[in-house]
Write a protein that holds these residues in place. Structure first.
Motif, short mmCIF file in Angstrom:
data_model
loop_
_atom_site.label_atom_id
_atom_site.label_comp_id
_atom_site.label_asym_id
_atom_site.label_seq_id
_atom_site.Cartn_x
_atom_site.Cartn_y
_atom_site.Cartn_z
N MET A 108 0.84 -1.08 -0.04
CA MET A 108 0.10 -0.18 -0.13
C MET A 108 0.91 1.24 0.08
O MET A 108 1.91 1.05 0.11
CB MET A 108 -0.95 0.03 1.45
N GLY A 109 0.44 2.19 -0.33
CA GLY A 109 0.96 3.63 -0.25
C GLY A 109 2.09 3.69 -1.26
O GLY A 109 2.21 2.97 -2.38
N CYS A 110 3.00 4.56 -0.95
CA CYS A 110 3.88 4.88 -2.11
C CYS A 110 5.05 3.86 -1.93
O CYS A 110 5.69 3.66 -3.01
CB CYS A 110 4.51 6.36 -1.72
N GLY A 161 11.13 4.35 1.17
CA GLY A 161 11.32 5.76 1.03
C GLY A 161 11.75 6.22 2.46
O GLY A 161 11.41 5.54 3.39
N PHE A 206 8.61 8.02 5.26
CA PHE A 206 7.77 7.31 6.25
C PHE A 206 8.19 5.91 6.12
O PHE A 206 8.47 5.31 5.71
CB PHE A 206 6.35 7.29 5.52
N TRP A 265 6.71 9.66 11.44
CA TRP A 265 6.54 10.72 10.26
C TRP A 265 7.86 11.55 10.36
O TRP A 265 8.05 12.33 11.51
CB TRP A 265 5.14 11.52 10.75
N MET A 322 -2.43 -0.20 -0.34
CA MET A 322 -3.84 -0.26 -1.12
C MET A 322 -3.51 -1.21 -2.31
O MET A 322 -2.29 -1.45 -2.94
CB MET A 322 -3.76 1.19 -1.69
N ILE A 377 -2.80 10.79 -5.49
CA ILE A 377 -1.95 11.14 -4.77
C ILE A 377 -0.60 10.34 -4.32
O ILE A 377 0.56 10.45 -4.28
CB ILE A 377 -2.53 11.73 -3.24
N LEU A 378 -0.97 9.00 -4.19
CA LEU A 378 0.08 7.94 -3.75
C LEU A 378 0.77 7.73 -4.73
O LEU A 378 2.08 7.43 -4.91
CB LEU A 378 -0.84 6.57 -3.29
N CYS A 390 3.25 10.52 -5.22
CA CYS A 390 4.38 10.26 -4.33
C CYS A 390 5.35 9.28 -4.61
O CYS A 390 6.39 9.14 -4.21
CB CYS A 390 3.82 10.10 -2.82
N ARG A 391 5.02 7.96 -5.04
CA ARG A 391 5.55 7.14 -5.53
C ARG A 391 6.68 7.21 -6.54
O ARG A 391 7.85 7.03 -6.46
CB ARG A 391 4.77 5.93 -6.13
N ASN A 425 9.36 9.54 -4.38
CA ASN A 425 10.02 8.49 -3.93
C ASN A 425 11.44 7.77 -4.66
O ASN A 425 12.33 7.51 -4.21
CB ASN A 425 9.17 7.59 -3.22
N GLU A 457 0.60 5.36 6.27
CA GLU A 457 1.34 5.85 5.23
C GLU A 457 0.76 6.64 4.34
O GLU A 457 1.10 7.63 3.86
CB GLU A 457 2.01 4.56 4.37
N VAL A 458 -0.68 6.39 3.96
CA VAL A 458 -1.29 6.94 3.25
C VAL A 458 -1.67 8.19 3.85
O VAL A 458 -1.85 9.34 3.31
CB VAL A 458 -2.86 6.09 3.17
N ALA A 459 -2.08 8.37 5.03
CA ALA A 459 -2.34 9.61 5.85
C ALA A 459 -0.90 10.48 5.59
O ALA A 459 -0.90 11.66 5.40
CB ALA A 459 -2.46 9.42 7.36
N TYR A 460 0.28 9.93 5.77
CA TYR A 460 1.56 10.67 5.62
C TYR A 460 1.72 11.30 4.46
O TYR A 460 2.01 12.48 4.42
CB TYR A 460 2.58 9.78 5.99
N TYR A 461 1.47 10.72 3.23
CA TYR A 461 1.57 11.15 1.95
C TYR A 461 0.53 12.23 1.75
O TYR A 461 0.72 13.27 1.27
CB TYR A 461 1.65 10.24 1.00
#
Ligand SMILES: Nc1nc2c(ncn2[C@@H]2O[C@H](COP(=O)(O)OP(=O)(O)O)[C@@H](O)[C@H]2O)c(=O)[nH]1
Ligand SMILES: [Mg+2]
Lengths: 200, 375
Positions: free
Chosen positions: A1-3, A66, A69, A87, B1, B160-161, B164-165, B168, B219-223
């Motif tokens: 999940m996420g970046c 990364g 985070f 964070w 996600m 958004i993610l 950010c990816r 990164n 992590e989602v909240a962070y980005y």
């Protein structure tokens, strides 16, 4: 999940699905904790986290996540676990006004300075005041004097750190991300100080 | 996600289950919830609370529902994701950028970005030279610009993610090839500040209010917070925010203002364009799918006013990428217009693929009740 896939986070999707309360506790035995890092650029925030999460100092060697985070779970002696979601904040002065967006809702704030830099110690005190004014009232704060390995260049006496932390009800520790000295202790001590969800 | 495509499958799975006769009770709740919005004036905070509560209530209803008997956490989760997407697509026109204040903030920020783009350079944010990678930045920006092609909070968040990816990856690659220390947020935020889509404020507010709270964590909240922070930085930006001389800043802003007055050809952002672009692309923000950027003023096409003599060799890369972008958009647009003229004859509902995604109404009440609030 996420970046970036953030190690070690085996069950992230499921966990947050269950975690509908959003309060940070997945259950009484497994805490999920938002930790925000504050401090001048260059004091070693990134290195402390990388040391804690990846067990390494040299940030250029084979990092696959990364660096802003990161999360890491630790097991405590009472067989509870604490998952730190760390964070990072941009340390440059021009972004200082944005910090509240990051520390809002944080359970822990780690304020870092560099023991060879009095300016960074002054900046740390600024963050502490800021957190006292605008952070959540039950936030756990730690004051960290990093680069303890550079003692021959020390400009902030240990006692200054101790005194300031005591006056402000903070936990204090000196660390070295370079030698790994006190890095795990820092996070273990924080974990012990976390308010526990009341269980019956 | 999860990746977009699996999610789009689960969305159709959700719709399928809703067509099952045993889910009539759920369908009824969903319908009446959506209809109930037409009884009140829009109020973002309050609407947000109501949606969050509804999703929670429905989550436990689904958990206890025979249709999901023995279902895994993932399956329940997918159902609620499908529900969120369905409800928010239906409520989109009411909930997105619905207050005049929000529209004004969007406009102010857009105008400011427009002005800044005339003179802001990475050096003004002290972005190190090794990170000044035009191609990666353009790619990150592209990912973020897709945000306006989607109506579901989850899909907007995914844009958004994805953005950010890209950033990164750039930071990681740089740290490996240039042997540069990874600087974390110190490097990340400034680069992100460079990528900003139209209606940034409204998009962020929409996600904040309507994305399931349990999903806007970690992590989602962070980005997400990083983008909120980038927006806030731009909104408050003055000469002191930049490594620039105060006078030079004022003069540059003034010059940019004059320049933009002269070339003011701002067509109102057309909602129809959104629909077309969404039709042309897929329902989900899969990174490789090309979407439209909002076609506002000249800032996206900086060479419109240029003379051949002014161009430098360095412009070639940018020109080529803009050219490809324009061709891609044009091709999408053609496809979409064709598609639109076909589907127009089938259905008067102009919203995405929702004519397919319509939930079955119990007791033959009229379809599309929620559209009755004049759109
Ligand atoms: N000697 C020494 N150097 C350190 C230590 N921690 C960090 N550094 C160095 O300090 C510099 C800044 O570290 P970084 O983690 O990027 O700081 P940040 O800006 O606070 O994230 C880097 O060159 C690190 O190698 C430490 O404990 N001891
Ligand atoms: Mg750092």
């Amino acid at each position: 999940m996420g970046c970036s896939s953030s190690l070690p986070d085996r069950s992230s999707g499921r966990l947050s699905g269950l975690n509908a309360d959003g309060a940070g506790a997945t259950d009484a035995k497994n805490l999920r904790v938002k930790l925000v890092l504050l401090g001048d650029s260059g004091v070693g925030k990134s290195c402390i986290v990388l040391r804690f999460v990846r067990g390494q100092f040299d940030p250029t060697s084979k990092v696959t996540v990364g660096a802003s985070f990161l999360s890491q779970t630790i097991a405590l002696q009472d067989s509870t676990t604490v998952k730190f979601e760390i964070w990072d904040t941009a340390g440059q002065e021009r972004y200082a006004a944005l910090a509240p967006l990051y520390y809002r809702g944080a359970a822990v704030a780690v304020v870092v300075y560099d023991i060879t830099s009095p300016e960074s110690f002054t900046k740390a005190q600024y963050w502490v005041k800021e957190l006292q004014k605008h952070g959540s009232p039950d936030i756990v704060m730690a004051l960290v004097g990093n680069k303890a390995d550079l003692h021959e260049n020390r400009e902030v006496p240990v006692q200054d750190g101790i005194d300031y932390a005591e006056k402000n009800g903070m936990f204090f520790i000196e660390t070295s991300a370079k030698t790994a000295d006190n890095i795990n202790q820092l996070f273990e001590e924080i974990a012990k100080r976390l308010p526990r969800p009341t269980t019956s | 996600m999860d990746s977009g495509s699996t999610q789009s499958l689960t969305f159709y799975d959700f719709l399928d289950r809703m067509r099952n006769p045993t889910s009539l009770d759920l369908v009824r709740s969903i319908k009446s919830f959506i209809v109930s919005f037409s009884f009140y004036v829009a109020n973002p905070e309050n609407d947000g609370k109501r949606v969050q509560e509804f999703l929670l209530t429905m989550e436990s209803a689904i958990r206890d529902h025979p249709l999901w008997a023995g279902a895994s956490e993932e399956e329940i989760d997918c159902a609620v994701e499908g529900l969120e997407k369905y409800v928010m697509t239906k409520l989109f026109s009411r909930t997105f950028a619905s207050s005049p204040e929000d529209t004004k903030i969007d406009r102010d920020i857009s105008e400011k970005i427009h002005l800044l783009q005339n003179f802001l350079r990475p050096e003004h944010l002290d972005i190190p030279l090794v990170l000044q990678n035009e191609a990666s930045w353009l790619l990150a920006e592209k990912e973020l610009q897709k945000i306006n092609a989607f109506k579901a909070p989850r899909e907007k968040l995914l844009c958004i993610l994805n953005c950010c990816r890209v950033i990164n990856n750039l930071l990681l690659n740089t740290s490996m090839t240039e042997n540069r220390v990874l600087a974390g947020a110190d490097d990340f935020l400034p680069v992100l500040i460079y990528a900003n889509p139209p209606q940034l404020h409204s998009n962020l507010k929409f996600i904040q209010l309507y994305r399931r709270q349990a999903k806007l964590v970690s992590e989602v909240a962070y980005y997400f917070t990083n983008l909120v922070s980038a927006k806030s930085f731009i909104a408050d930006l003055d000469s002191k925010s930049l490594s620039i001389d105060e006078i030079e800043f004022q003069e540059s802003m003034q010059a940019a203002r004059l320049a933009s007055k002269e070339t003011q050809i701002e067509p109102p952002p057309s909602p129809a364009l959104d629909e077309i672009a969404a039709l042309a692309g897929q329902m989900d923000p899969v990174p490789s799918t090309r979407m439209h950027d909002n076609i506002t003023g000249g800032s996206n096409y900086p060479f419109m006013e240029a003379d051949a003599g002014e161009l430098t060799v360095g412009d070639v890369e940018r020109l080529l990428s803009l050219y490809k972008d324009v061709v891609t958009k044009y091709a999408s647009l053609c496809r979409a217009v064709k598609h639109l003229s076909i589907s127009k004859t089938e259905s008067p509902v102009p919203v995405l693929k929702e004519n397919k995604a319509e939930l079955k109404m119990p007791e033959g009440r009229s379809k599309n009740v929620d559209h009755s609030r004049g759109e």
